[in-house]
Design an enzyme around this catalytic site. Structure first.
Site, PDB file in Angstrom:
ATOM      1  N   SER A 164      30.345 -64.932  58.884  1.00 24.08           N
ATOM      2  CA  SER A 164      31.006 -64.891  57.589  1.00 24.08           C
ATOM      3  C   SER A 164      30.043 -64.355  56.517  1.00 24.08           C
ATOM      4  CB  SER A 164      31.551 -66.286  57.252  1.00 24.08           C
ATOM      5  OG  SER A 164      32.487 -66.243  56.216  1.00 24.08           O
ATOM      6  N   ASP A 258      42.397 -64.306  60.978  1.00 26.99           N
ATOM      7  CA  ASP A 258      41.352 -64.512  59.973  1.00 26.99           C
ATOM      8  C   ASP A 258      41.563 -63.515  58.843  1.00 26.99           C
ATOM      9  OD1 ASP A 258      38.986 -64.771  58.521  1.00 26.99           O
ATOM     10  OD2 ASP A 258      37.661 -64.376  60.222  1.00 26.99           O
ATOM     11  N   HIS A 288      39.153 -68.099  61.463  1.00 24.18           N
ATOM     12  CA  HIS A 288      37.798 -68.184  60.907  1.00 24.18           C
ATOM     13  C   HIS A 288      37.199 -69.555  61.269  1.00 24.18           C
ATOM     14  CE1 HIS A 288      35.116 -66.196  58.021  1.00 24.18           C
ATOM     15  NE2 HIS A 288      34.747 -67.392  57.615  1.00 24.18           N
TER      16      HIS A 288
END
Length: 321
Positions: A164, A258, A288
């Protein structure tokens, strides 16, 4: 063409995790202060993770950066040999997350790949806004390249990675390393943030109900960025880099459900078009954060194994059973 609602894409196990999260009635991050959000994220970070592997070396140390601050770091290694190194940046929207929240993942990568992993606690927003995290990330990489021997590690074989926001930092470091002539064996990117604005189709499709919600993304970035102009800086959005060629070979692990999946695909396409070797996996039916759910989500275990395989290949390490 028959349209499938986003929820129907989820695996049964992932759907069950989302139901559990809903039943827990945890307050969303955007309703909390950054300090409260960090504590909540840390409290829940290990709940769905695999048991932590025991490693030969786990030690904490500090890395000095440009303004005199010392960044906390943790070394993981499966042996006392002179091993290649993955420098790992945790996720958390530049606002939450820590060495502690990603301890299990870093242990898994070290154990499965047979390499050393160095995880760093770069400084977080809003106390430290952009570009402090980018400076901390690049400074720790440069320091590691010059001081790995002091840790008994092999600086000739060095990779960067992250998930991320940490993936954003890793991609940024790979571009700076290219410009500085610092050779990297690999950039290992789990669902990295790559774009200036959250306006892709996947951001719209998975905006609510898929772990990372649109309103929380806005909350993270409002804490991190100083002004709208920061969004256009390539250190925040690697897709804005003028030239992405000649960077390290790249492994992507993306989650199908995601908001960030489209920008990951766009960056992978941009790298490929520039001649960078790209290996990309999309893990179907998961969201995610799935890589930290290995106790429940089989795709997390597959992603750990695939990432470890990419590291072994990049580092020329033998297969581990």
């Amino acid at each position: 063409m028959h349209f499938r609602p986003p929820e129907s894409l989820l695996t049964p196990a992932m759907r069950d995790v989302l139901r559990r999260m809903a039943r827990a009635h945890r307050p969303p991050f955007h309703t909390l202060s950054p300090g409260q959000a960090r504590a909540a994220y840390e409290a829940g970070s290990g709940v769905l993770e695999l048991p932590k592997p025991v490693l030969a070396r786990v030690c904490d140390f500090g890395i000095p950066v440009r303004d005199g601050h010392v960044v906390a770091a943790r070394l993981y290694a499966p042996s006392t040999e002179k091993l290649p190194i993955l420098l790992y940046f945790h996720g958390g929207g530049f606002t939450i997350g820590s060495i502690t929240t990603h301890d299990g993942l870093c242990r898994q990568l070290s154990h499965l790949a047979g390499c050393a992993v160095v995880s760093v606690d770069y400084r977080l927003a809003p106390e430290h806004k952009f570009p402090v995290a980018t400076h901390d990330a690049w400074d720790t990489l440069q320091w590691l390249a010059g001081h790995a021997a002091e840790l008994g590690l092999d600086a000739r074989h060095l990779a960067v990675g992250g998930d991320s926001a940490g993936g954003t930092l890793a991609a940024m470091c790979a571009l700076l390393a290219r410009d500085s002539g610092l050779p990297l064996a690999l950039q290992l990117l789990f669902y990295p943030g790559c774009a200036s604005h959250q306006d892709t189709a996947s951001h719209r499709r998975f905006a609510k109900g898929f772990v990372l919600e649109d309103i929380d993304i806005g909350w993270f970035f409002n804490h991190y960025l100083r002004d709208p102009a920061d969004r256009e800086d390539w250190r925040f959005a690697p897709l804005n880099a003028s030239h992405v060629g000649d960077t390290a070979p790249t492994w992507f692990g993306l989650a199908e459900c995601d908001p960030l999946v489209d920008e990951g695909l766009l960056y992978a396409d941009r790298l490929r078009a520039a001649g960078v070797p790209v290996d990309l996996e999309i893990y179907r039916g998961v969201t995610h954060e799935f890589i930290k759910m290995g106790r429940i989500i089989p795709e997390a275990r597959h992603a750990h194994a695939d990432a470890a395989r990419a590291l072994r290949h990049a580092f020329h390490l033998k297969h581990r059973p």
